[in-house]
Design a protein around this motif. Sequence first.
Motif, PDB file in Angstrom:
ATOM      1  N   GLN A   1       0.807  -1.246   0.055  1.00 24.93           N
ATOM      2  CA  GLN A   1       0.086  -0.035   0.087  1.00 24.93           C
ATOM      3  C   GLN A   1       0.668   1.354  -0.252  1.00 24.93           C
ATOM      4  O   GLN A   1       0.561   2.196  -0.740  1.00 24.93           O
ATOM      5  CB  GLN A   1      -0.899  -0.135   1.287  1.00 24.93           C
ATOM      6  CG  GLN A   1      -2.261  -1.039   1.122  1.00 24.93           C
ATOM      7  CD  GLN A   1      -2.974  -1.016   2.512  1.00 24.93           C
ATOM      8  OE1 GLN A   1      -2.529  -1.034   3.348  1.00 24.93           O
ATOM      9  NE2 GLN A   1      -4.212  -0.781   2.074  1.00 24.93           N
TER      10      GLN A   1
ATOM     11  N   ALA B   1      -3.970  -8.835  -3.265  1.00 26.80           N
ATOM     12  CA  ALA B   1      -4.333  -7.779  -3.978  1.00 26.80           C
ATOM     13  C   ALA B   1      -5.209  -8.218  -5.002  1.00 26.80           C
ATOM     14  O   ALA B   1      -5.855  -7.481  -5.863  1.00 26.80           O
ATOM     15  CB  ALA B   1      -3.007  -7.653  -4.894  1.00 26.80           C
TER      16      ALA B   1
ATOM     17  N   GLU C   1      -8.426  -7.018  -2.749  1.00 26.98           N
ATOM     18  CA  GLU C   1      -8.529  -5.938  -2.226  1.00 26.98           C
ATOM     19  C   GLU C   1      -7.869  -4.746  -3.191  1.00 26.98           C
ATOM     20  O   GLU C   1      -6.779  -5.041  -3.889  1.00 26.98           O
ATOM     21  CB  GLU C   1      -8.004  -5.613  -0.725  1.00 26.98           C
ATOM     22  CG  GLU C   1      -8.444  -6.264   0.363  1.00 26.98           C
ATOM     23  CD  GLU C   1      -7.824  -6.288   1.634  1.00 26.98           C
ATOM     24  OE1 GLU C   1      -7.514  -5.080   1.799  1.00 26.98           O
ATOM     25  OE2 GLU C   1      -7.941  -7.124   2.178  1.00 26.98           O
ATOM     26  N   GLU C   2      -8.385  -3.606  -3.292  1.00 28.61           N
ATOM     27  CA  GLU C   2      -7.829  -2.466  -4.186  1.00 28.61           C
ATOM     28  C   GLU C   2      -6.701  -1.914  -3.364  1.00 28.61           C
ATOM     29  O   GLU C   2      -6.765  -1.587  -2.334  1.00 28.61           O
ATOM     30  CB  GLU C   2      -9.026  -1.581  -4.444  1.00 28.61           C
ATOM     31  CG  GLU C   2     -10.105  -2.099  -5.434  1.00 28.61           C
ATOM     32  CD  GLU C   2      -9.605  -2.275  -7.025  1.00 28.61           C
ATOM     33  OE1 GLU C   2      -8.658  -1.522  -7.154  1.00 28.61           O
ATOM     34  OE2 GLU C   2     -10.229  -3.193  -7.468  1.00 28.61           O
TER      35      GLU C   2
ATOM     36  N   GLY D   1      -5.736   1.017  -4.722  1.00 24.89           N
ATOM     37  CA  GLY D   1      -5.721   2.304  -5.182  1.00 24.89           C
ATOM     38  C   GLY D   1      -5.019   3.207  -6.052  1.00 24.89           C
ATOM     39  O   GLY D   1      -3.986   2.363  -6.621  1.00 24.89           O
TER      40      GLY D   1
ATOM     41  N   GLY E   1      -5.096   3.234  -8.975  1.00 32.80           N
ATOM     42  CA  GLY E   1      -5.039   2.361 -10.418  1.00 32.80           C
ATOM     43  C   GLY E   1      -3.781   1.454 -10.515  1.00 32.80           C
ATOM     44  O   GLY E   1      -3.497   1.032 -11.338  1.00 32.80           O
TER      45      GLY E   1
ATOM     46  N   LYS F   1      -1.962  -2.071  -9.964  1.00 31.54           N
ATOM     47  CA  LYS F   1      -2.321  -3.422  -9.924  1.00 31.54           C
ATOM     48  C   LYS F   1      -1.016  -4.091  -9.811  1.00 31.54           C
ATOM     49  O   LYS F   1       0.247  -3.534 -10.077  1.00 31.54           O
ATOM     50  CB  LYS F   1      -2.824  -3.933 -11.248  1.00 31.54           C
ATOM     51  CG  LYS F   1      -4.185  -3.003 -11.330  1.00 31.54           C
ATOM     52  CD  LYS F   1      -5.349  -3.585 -10.568  1.00 31.54           C
ATOM     53  CE  LYS F   1      -6.726  -3.027 -10.954  1.00 31.54           C
ATOM     54  NZ  LYS F   1      -7.652  -3.348 -10.028  1.00 31.54           N
TER      55      LYS F   1
ATOM     56  N   GLY G   1      -3.666 -12.318  -7.587  1.00 33.01           N
ATOM     57  CA  GLY G   1      -3.988 -10.964  -8.004  1.00 33.01           C
ATOM     58  C   GLY G   1      -2.777 -10.424  -8.901  1.00 33.01           C
ATOM     59  O   GLY G   1      -2.507  -9.353  -8.669  1.00 33.01           O
TER      60      GLY G   1
END
Length: 323
Positions: free
Chosen positions: A138, A181, A184-185, A187, A189, A191, A254
Amino acid sequence: MSDADAGGDEVIHDAPNFIRVYKSGRVERFLPVDFAPPSIDPTTGVSSKDVPILPGAGVSARIYLPAAPAGGHQSKVPVLLFFHGGGFCLGSAFDEAVHGHANQLSAQASVIVVSVEYRLAPEHPVPALYEDAWAALQWVAAHAAGQGPEPWLTAHADFGRVHVGGESAGANIAHHTAMRAGVEELGHGVKVNSLVLIHPYFLGGDSSESDEMGMALLRELVRLWPVVCPGTSGCDDPWINPMSDGAPSLAGLGCARALVCVGGKDAMRGRGRLYCEKLMGSGWHGEVEVWEADGQGHGFHLFCPTSTQTKAQVRVITDFMSR
């Protein structure tokens, strides 16, 4: 009887030459960290510095910036969030061998490496280190808007190419971070592009292919697991065996691509290969690759950083992340 035992401080786990844990919570580690300071590496030109991530919890990272091309401008480069090994209870991002390997990866792959100094068990039992890993991802993602605290990321990172990786227990941590991942996002944009697992530390299942030395190591790891993860259900706990029936489906990973590196003489080689098979059969819509270092044991790249096989493994990782 030792003085500690005589004084009532009972030993609850003793792995000779590695770690001793007492009932009081006291821990003795016998593999000291050979601390290497951040620097400008004279061989690769990679610059490194230490940065806080969760200062209150003691979570930090060493960040590595590859040298700009000779006479050229430093373009945007990918990011590799990386986790060191050590059975969840040993090791450090600041250890000389880990530092040297991160320098190699940063230079050869031309990536910004964020090598995380997470909290160790048993003082901080599993799953604390997984929370540290997610916080680190994050923290990296927060720089995508150009307003994060670390200028090397805001100025030089390509947030369309974020990789997550690790070695041994760090590969286990990387897997679970990539799984999170998927649900959950992050943020901004951001990835996760790909996952890089070097000699992943997974237990459970049949390990009959290992030689006697490998089986001795596995027996120690099986004994250690409930010490670092109290209340665990055992070696089919999804934290340590993501291929178990009770684990979340690997289809939820993810990222779009995964690379698994194994050693031909690693006691956990079979678990790494099985991970690839299970991932391909899970319904996950990504691409997975496996690479094996012939005749090499667990973590050989840290003990033999200039060997032919280490250089080959770094090339494989570099090629994978560059695609």
